[in-house]
Scaffold this active site. Sequence first.
Site, PDB file in Angstrom:
ATOM      1  N   HIS A   1      -2.487   1.876  -4.380  1.00 14.76           N
ATOM      2  CA  HIS A   1      -1.467   2.856  -4.805  1.00 14.76           C
ATOM      3  C   HIS A   1      -2.100   4.245  -4.914  1.00 14.76           C
ATOM      4  O   HIS A   1      -2.547   4.626  -6.002  1.00 14.76           O
ATOM      5  CB  HIS A   1      -0.906   2.452  -6.173  1.00 14.76           C
ATOM      6  CG  HIS A   1       0.088   1.348  -6.133  1.00 14.76           C
ATOM      7  ND1 HIS A   1       1.447   1.555  -6.152  1.00 14.76           N
ATOM      8  CD2 HIS A   1      -0.087   0.008  -6.049  1.00 14.76           C
ATOM      9  CE1 HIS A   1       2.074   0.392  -6.103  1.00 14.76           C
ATOM     10  NE2 HIS A   1       1.166  -0.563  -6.038  1.00 14.76           N
TER      11      HIS A   1
ATOM     12  N   CYS B   1       0.930  -0.264  -0.158  1.00 15.46           N
ATOM     13  CA  CYS B   1       1.130  -1.553  -0.819  1.00 15.46           C
ATOM     14  C   CYS B   1       2.357  -2.277  -0.228  1.00 15.46           C
ATOM     15  O   CYS B   1       2.305  -2.686   0.917  1.00 15.46           O
ATOM     16  CB  CYS B   1       1.201  -1.349  -2.323  1.00 15.46           C
ATOM     17  SG  CYS B   1       0.558  -2.758  -3.192  1.00 15.46           S
TER      18      CYS B   1
ATOM     19  N   GLU C   1      -0.717   6.993  -5.202  1.00 17.75           N
ATOM     20  CA  GLU C   1       0.108   7.900  -6.020  1.00 17.75           C
ATOM     21  C   GLU C   1      -0.201   7.741  -7.504  1.00 17.75           C
ATOM     22  O   GLU C   1       0.294   8.514  -8.319  1.00 17.75           O
ATOM     23  CB  GLU C   1       1.602   7.638  -5.744  1.00 17.75           C
ATOM     24  CG  GLU C   1       2.217   6.419  -6.416  1.00 17.75           C
ATOM     25  CD  GLU C   1       1.819   5.089  -5.776  1.00 17.75           C
ATOM     26  OE1 GLU C   1       0.924   5.048  -4.908  1.00 17.75           O
ATOM     27  OE2 GLU C   1       2.405   4.062  -6.179  1.00 17.75           O
TER      28      GLU C   1
HETATM   29  N1  GLN Z   1       3.151  -8.024  -3.844  1.00 17.76           N
HETATM   30  C1  GLN Z   1       4.099  -7.014  -3.477  1.00 17.76           C
HETATM   31  C2  GLN Z   1       4.882  -7.415  -2.228  1.00 17.76           C
HETATM   32  O1  GLN Z   1       4.615  -8.397  -1.653  1.00 17.76           O
HETATM   33  C3  GLN Z   1       3.408  -5.681  -3.230  1.00 17.76           C
HETATM   34  C4  GLN Z   1       2.803  -5.172  -4.517  1.00 17.76           C
HETATM   35  C5  GLN Z   1       2.784  -3.688  -4.657  1.00 17.76           C
HETATM   36  O2  GLN Z   1       3.414  -2.952  -3.905  1.00 17.76           O
HETATM   37  N2  GLN Z   1       2.063  -3.231  -5.653  1.00 17.76           N
HETATM   38  O3  GLN Z   1       5.771  -6.713  -1.859  1.00 17.76           O
END
Ligand code: GLN
Length: 193
Positions: free
Chosen positions: A172, A79, A174
Amino acid sequence: MVTVGVLSLQGAFREHLSMLASLGAETRKVTRPEHLEGLDSIVLPGGESSAMVRIAANVGLFPVLAERIRDGLPTFGTCAGLILLADRLTDDSLAGYDRLGGLDITVARNAYGSQRESFVAPLPVSGLDGDFHGTFIRAPQIVDVGGAEVLSTHGGLPVLVRSGSVWGGSFHPELGGDTRIHEMFLQTVGAAV
Ligand code: GLN
């Protein structure tokens, strides 16, 4: 036993630390360049990449970590961590800050929608029997892959990719208690799980 660092500046680092420990890895929080010494691997968690790049800049962490990644440190970004690893972003929202790079992909931040549009999707993943339920939270979209290998897609777009020993996922892994993606990653690090 392998020692796996988890970038712990901000975000979901605790969940990765406990999942990795449950799989038998030695874990270490990474917040400063000296914490990289002797690491066999590193995980970059989800959270907020714009916060991470600012906090990391205060201690000069990312130029040193980027070099370790270029030298072959097995790395898994999830992410926000995927955003840090992407060679290209579609916007300049993080311009002026060091990121890491290492994955030959283009990423659009927040392209899966707002926090309220978070979702869980069943994902077929190469090498796994049965879908992995991936949690997407303000997730980055991988809009282009150059040389990276695609391990999973959702709605026709890649959501888990690998380029040598550098892995990245939009979701995610995890969260939800399914350890299989962490296990696959650890196996490439040489850990017996
Ligand atoms: N939108 C977040 C970013 O730009 C990432 C979101 C997340 O890690 N769940 O860093």
